[in-house]
Each structure stands twice: as structure tokens, then as C-alpha cells.
Design an enzyme around this catalytic site. Structure first.
Site, PDB file in Angstrom:
ATOM      1  N   ASP A 174      75.681  26.579  35.644  1.00 39.16           N
ATOM      2  CA  ASP A 174      74.291  26.331  36.047  1.00 39.16           C
ATOM      3  C   ASP A 174      74.285  25.045  36.862  1.00 39.16           C
ATOM      4  OD1 ASP A 174      71.406  26.088  36.156  1.00 39.16           O
ATOM      5  OD2 ASP A 174      71.317  27.330  34.366  1.00 39.16           O
ATOM      6  N   TRP A 187      51.907  15.354  62.394  1.00 41.57           N
ATOM      7  CA  TRP A 187      52.771  15.292  61.199  1.00 41.57           C
ATOM      8  C   TRP A 187      53.614  14.017  61.183  1.00 41.57           C
ATOM      9  CZ3 TRP A 187      58.032  15.225  60.088  1.00 41.57           C
ATOM     10  CH2 TRP A 187      58.913  15.375  61.172  1.00 41.57           C
ATOM     11  N   SER A 198      62.469  16.309  46.446  1.00 43.83           N
ATOM     12  CA  SER A 198      63.676  16.397  47.266  1.00 43.83           C
ATOM     13  C   SER A 198      64.800  15.540  46.701  1.00 43.83           C
ATOM     14  CB  SER A 198      63.363  15.957  48.699  1.00 43.83           C
ATOM     15  OG  SER A 198      62.485  16.852  49.320  1.00 43.83           O
ATOM     16  N   HIS A 228      64.748  11.455  62.115  1.00 47.56           N
ATOM     17  CA  HIS A 228      65.815  12.202  62.781  1.00 47.56           C
ATOM     18  C   HIS A 228      66.858  12.746  61.823  1.00 47.56           C
ATOM     19  CE1 HIS A 228      67.001  13.891  66.521  1.00 47.56           C
ATOM     20  NE2 HIS A 228      68.217  13.851  66.037  1.00 47.56           N
ATOM     21  N   GLU A 282      66.123  13.769  59.040  1.00 45.00           N
ATOM     22  CA  GLU A 282      65.372  14.892  58.475  1.00 45.00           C
ATOM     23  C   GLU A 282      65.576  16.165  59.287  1.00 45.00           C
ATOM     24  OE1 GLU A 282      62.561  17.394  56.583  1.00 45.00           O
ATOM     25  OE2 GLU A 282      63.709  15.649  55.920  1.00 45.00           O
ATOM     26  N   TYR A 307      68.245  17.040  60.772  1.00 50.04           N
ATOM     27  CA  TYR A 307      69.551  17.594  60.393  1.00 50.04           C
ATOM     28  C   TYR A 307      69.557  18.094  58.957  1.00 50.04           C
ATOM     29  CZ  TYR A 307      70.932  16.010  64.894  1.00 50.04           C
ATOM     30  OH  TYR A 307      70.986  15.864  66.255  1.00 50.04           O
ATOM     31  N   HIS A 341      65.697   7.783  70.180  1.00 46.63           N
ATOM     32  CA  HIS A 341      65.528   8.640  71.359  1.00 46.63           C
ATOM     33  C   HIS A 341      64.140   9.292  71.378  1.00 46.63           C
ATOM     34  CE1 HIS A 341      67.560  12.221  69.059  1.00 46.63           C
ATOM     35  NE2 HIS A 341      66.270  12.246  68.887  1.00 46.63           N
ATOM     36  N   HIS A 342      63.408   9.174  70.262  1.00 43.58           N
ATOM     37  CA  HIS A 342      62.010   9.617  70.244  1.00 43.58           C
ATOM     38  C   HIS A 342      61.089   8.566  70.875  1.00 43.58           C
ATOM     39  CE1 HIS A 342      62.822  12.961  67.397  1.00 43.58           C
ATOM     40  NE2 HIS A 342      63.751  12.150  66.952  1.00 43.58           N
ATOM     41  N   THR A 395      78.419  19.425  67.231  1.00 44.06           N
ATOM     42  CA  THR A 395      77.633  20.664  67.242  1.00 44.06           C
ATOM     43  C   THR A 395      78.323  21.721  68.097  1.00 44.06           C
ATOM     44  OG1 THR A 395      75.644  19.292  67.063  1.00 44.06           O
ATOM     45  CG2 THR A 395      75.332  21.607  67.606  1.00 44.06           C
ATOM     46  N   LYS A 444      81.157  23.435  66.280  1.00 42.64           N
ATOM     47  CA  LYS A 444      80.717  24.517  65.395  1.00 42.64           C
ATOM     48  C   LYS A 444      80.491  25.810  66.185  1.00 42.64           C
ATOM     49  CE  LYS A 444      78.535  21.758  61.811  1.00 42.64           C
ATOM     50  NZ  LYS A 444      79.244  22.418  60.706  1.00 42.64           N
TER      51      LYS A 444
END
Length: 525
Positions: free
Chosen positions: A105, A141, A170, A253, A255, A257, A302-303, A328, A331
Site C-alpha cells: 500500500d 489564475w 499536494s 514554472h 508547477e 513541469y 521568462h514570464h 525534452t 525524450k
């Protein structure tokens, strides 16, 4: 060979009926609760998206007033991120991680129960805020200050409280996953033998523990700025609204991922199964996942290219953002190499996995475009950004979750799903999702700003197409609901291993998986 000793006990819970679900500590039950909850939230958030797109079908204010439009964009984003995608991945982890590593479990079953049951209350608080005088959260948001401090409605306190509860859930779930993987996996299952899904969730759990306290600190400062006259983000009191963006995106950021790394694990399970081949480059996949997690902490600004940062800082964040495309790309290369000369078949999980690879790559390329500073000045806060992150989170995260359900539902229920309905679901979703999001790139390149209820006449035709795509995509998900309900209620019995090329401990036990899986740790050669 793997020797698996399942427990032949269907159900030893002392509670029955709905009370069983309230008190259960079984990882499969809690996984089911997370998945059901996330789908309900997905439908609620989807209805909000349809309200947004109905308003944007034509220029002018048609159906709702601007303040309510802003509430819909805000709560839609919060629900989809914290209520749909993250709980769905946690549900998949609850169901599959113990079975994949030979654990009886989760490590902390009672905390597992608690981490789920506080979530519905968090979202009741958030949704309840919409009915307060002045309305619910209306600041996006990302809740930028001063929109969330000086100009926000009274319901901001409920928003902050609900975010805190989501964060607690979380963190508890992440601790549970880490301890389970480290302490309860079968003794012969070394780290470099773990399935990629387990690895991606292991790394994701560390990300959650690292960044959720940052989110908690951010919303607490918003709360005190609004209600207790602090000035963290108020320039007149010595604070700085741009500091809010730095703190928020240091959470925000990683978040992103958190919402995509488990997808990589899902696709890394499905592609080899339907290619009848081992996953190409397993070790490089593990290191690529860890690299993405590490780099996610050095790309947050970068935001913020348009906030007036020094040029050397902008260059640093641009190069780090471009660098993250390398693991990335590893993958994607490995998935394609796995399929190369494989004996491919195209069952529904494989179709969604292939769609994920292609459309997530589109989202990745538009992300690279946004990483280039001069170009970002043109794209920033336009519908190009909306198209980018929806290709990552809808055709990426959501499609991988759907693929995972189709892949593992025979193990969960003991029945095969209706393949005809599943095909309808796939093709309707694939066509409609591109009608919905791809034209948004052109809206953004032409300069249409996001988060607005009205727009200039030259954007009318494309917005009408996008809104039609939104309704088609939304109603396509009803096929998925029907498929899952039919499968739960019965159908053609599933074999222990319904997919010929599937590998892993979960396929060595009976379908449906017994209530308690292992009486003692399985032996893995």
C-alpha cells in the site's frame, strides 16, 4: 522472471457502501476517488471554458458582463490546474505506483485518506466564493498584485484559504509517494529498474515539496496586503508588485513541469507496450527527467521579459529556457526510436500517446518562440500564449491522463472498454482540439490580447471557429464518460495482461487487481 504472490482477499474493509469510501485507506480506493474527483472538476472547469468561448463567439458583450467573465477565466484556470490535472496524476500514482514497485500500500494510508478528503472542501470554498457579494476571484489564475490585493473582491480570503488547503493536500501526497518509493518497493527493485512512471512521479513529488510552500507564502502575503495593511507588493509602502511576479513564478514554472513530468512516464509505458519493444534509452530518460526538474527552477523569469529586467538577466533566462528543450528533445527522440521498426498496433491508448508526442511537441516549439526575448515582446499576453500552454496542458497533460485510463482501466475494472466508443472519443477529441487551439496562434500573432470579453472586428471569424471547436471538444468528452461508466459496469472480461507488449509488475496480477495486491514483496530478477 517475476514471482508475484497476490493476496486473494477482495475486500476486508469494515465499512460498506458510501461510508467505505469516506474511511478507506486502501491505495486503489483513494486512487479511484482522486480520478472521479478530477473528472468532475474537469467537467466544471470545462463548463466555465464554454461560457468564456460562448461570450467570445462574436465581438461585443453578448451573454455575460466583464467582471463575471474575469471570474470565469480565473476559476477555470484554478480548477483545471489544481482540481483536474494534478489530482488526476495523484490518482494514477495512488493506483499504480504501489503495484509497479511491489508495495502492499502507500506508506501512510491514513494521511493518504486525509490528503484526498480535504480537496473537495477546498474546491467547495473556491466555488462558493462565486456566490459572494462582489463575486469570486477575478484577477486571473496567476493573481498578480495589485489586482489581487488593491482591486480584488472580498472573496479573496476564501480564494487564499482554498489555495492553502490544496497545497496541504499536494504536500501530503508528495511525502507519501516519496516514502513509499524509497521504503516499500520490492527489495530486488533497484532505482534503475523502476518503471519510468514511478521515476517521473518520484521526481515530481520532490518538485511539489519544494514549490508548494512558495505558493503558500505568496498567497499569505496577498492576504496580509489586502486585509492587514502590509505592503509586500505595494510600492507606496516600500514593497514591489514585480516582486510578486518573481515569487509566484518561482512556484509557477516548476508547477508547469509538475503537470507534465508524470505524462512522460505514462507515454514511456504505453509506447513500448504497443511497439513490442523495450523503451529506448531508459537511463537517458531518467536523467532527462531529473534535468528538466532541475532546470525548471532557473527559468521562472521568462514570464517576465516585459517587466523591465536588466538585459543580462533576460539573456540568462532566455538561454536557460532554450536549454530545457534539450532533455525534452531527448525524450521525444527516445519515444520515436522505441517505435522505429517496432511491431506497432494502434489501440486507443497508443493513439492518445502518439497524439501527445506530436501535439506536445507543437506546444514545445511555441514555447521556444516565447523564449526569444524580442519575439516575446510581441507575443506577451496575447492569444499566442493561450495557444502555447493549452497545447502543453490539454494535448499534453490531459491527453496523457486519458491515455493512461484507457491503458490501465482493464486492470482496474477487470473488463475491456468499448473500442468503438473509444475510437469516437479519440477522433472527435483530436479534430476538435486542433480547431479549438491552433487558430489561437494566429489570433495572438495578429495582436489579440487574452483575458478580454470583447475584441476588435478583425478577430471575429477566427474566434467563431475557435468557439465552435471548444463546444465540439467539450461535448466529445461525454464519449469518455460513457466509455468509463460502461467499463466499470461490465463487458468483455480482461486478461491479466490485455496488451501483448505490456511489461511490469501490474500485469503479473489478476484483472481486476485484488483489493490487497501483495502478501509479501515480489521477487524481481
Amino acid at each position: 522472471m517475476t514471482e508475484v504472490i497476490p493476496v486473494q482477499v477482495e475486500h476486508d474493509c469494515k465499512f460498506n457502501g458510501w461510508v467505505r469510501w469516506l474511511f478507506t485507506t486502501n491505495h486503489k480506493d483513494i486512487g479511484t476517488l482522486y480520478l472521479v474527483f478530477s473528472f468532475v472538476m474537469f467537467l466544471i472547469g470545462g463548463v466555465m471554458a464554454l461560457i468564456i468561448r460562448a461570450e467570445l463567439f462574436q465581438p461585443g458583450l453578448q451573454l455575460i458582463e466583464p467582471n463575471f467573465f474575469n471570474q470565469m477565466t480565473t476559476v477555470h484556470g484554478l480548477i483545471m490546474v489544481f482540481g483536474a490535472v494534478m489530482p488526476a496524476f495523484t490518482g494514477l500514482a495512488n493506483w499504480m505506483v504501489p503495484m509497479m514497485i511491489g508495495a502492499p500500500d502507500m506508506a501512510f494510508p491514513r494521511m493518504n485518506n486525509w490528503s484526498f478528503w480535504i480537496l473537495p472542501f477546498a474546491f467547495l470554498i473556491l466555488l462558493g466564493s462565486l456566490f459572494m457579494e462582489g463575486g469570486g476571484p477575478n484577477f486571473g489564475w496567476t493573481f498578480y498584485a495589485p489586482l489581487s490585493t488593491v482591486y480584488s473582491p472580498d472573496s479573496t480570503a476564501l480564494f487564499v484559504f482554498s489555495i492553502h488547503i490544496m497545497g496541504m493536500s499536494s504536500i501530503m501526497g508528495a511525502i507519501n509517494i516519496i516514502v513509499t518509493i524509497m521504503n516499500l518497493r520490492a527489495p530486488s527493485l533497484t532505482y534503475m529498474k523502476m518503471p519510468l512512471f514511478v521515476w517521473t512521479w518520484f521526481i515530481t513529488a520532490f518538485l511539489l515539496i519544494a514549490v508548494m510552500p512558495v505558493l503558500a507564502g505568496t498567497v499569505t502575503m496577498v492576504l496580509t496586503d489586502k486585509y492587514f495593511d502590509t505592503s509586500f507588493f505595494e510600492a507606496a509602502g516600500g514593497g514591489d508588485p514585480v516582486m510578486f511576479q518573481h515569487i509566484f513564478w518561482f512556484f509557477g514554472h516548476p508547477e508547469v513541469y509538475i503537470m507534465i513530468l508524470p505524462s512522460f512516464g505514462i507515454v514511456s509505458a504505453i509506447v513500448p507496450a504497443f511497439s513490442r519493444k523495450k523503451l529506448f534509452g531508459y537511463v537517458s530518460m531518467v536523467y532527462a527527467t531529473a534535468s528538466i526538474a532541475g532546470l525548471s527552477f532557473v527559468v521562472w523569469a521568462h514570464h517576465m521579459f516585459t517587466t523591465g529586467m536588466p538585459v543580462f538577466a533576460e539573456l540568462f533566462f532566455m538561454y536557460c529556457t532554450m536549454l530545457i528543450s534539450v532533455p525534452t528533445g531527448v525524450k521525444i527522440f527516445n519515444w520515436v526510436a522505441t517505435m522505429w521498426r517496432g511491431a506497432l498496433t494502434f489501440e486507443t491508448p497508443m493513439l492518445f500517446a502518439l497524439t501527445f508526442i506530436i501535439l506536445f511537441t507543437i506546444g514545445g516549439f511555441s514555447g521556444l518562440m516565447l523564449a526569444i526575448i524580442p519575439a516575446d515582446f510581441q507575443y506577451h499576453d496575447t492569444y499566442f500564449v493561450v495557444a502555447h500552454f493549452h497545447y502543453v496542458l490539454v494535448t499534453g497533460a490531459v491527453f496523457s491522463i486519458i491515455a493512461a485510463v484507457y491503458y490501465w482501466i482493464p486492470k482496474w475494472t477487470g473488463y475491456m472498454y468499448d473500442t468503438n466508443l473509444a475510437s469516437w472519443h479519440f477522433w472527435c477529441s483530436l479534430i476538435s482540439v486542433n480547431i479549438l487551439f491552433f487558430p489561437m496562434h494566429f489570433l495572438g500573432l495578429a495582436g489579440m490580447p487574452r483575458r478580454i470579453p470583447d475584441y476588435a472586428l478583425q478577430f471575429a471569424d477566427i474566434n467563431a471557429i475557435v468557439s465552435v471547436g471548444a463546444f465540439l471538444f467539450g461535448f466529445s468528452q461525454l464519449f469518455f464518460l460513457v466509455v468509463v461508466v460502461k467499463c466499470v459496469r461490465g463487458g468483455v472480461p480482461a486478461l491479466a495482461k490485455p496488451w501483448e507488449g505490456a511489461e511490469g509488475l501490474e500485469w503479473e496480477i489478476a484483472s481486476p487487481a485484488p483489493y490487497h495486491t501483495f502478501s509479501r514483496p515480489p521477487k524481481i530478477d
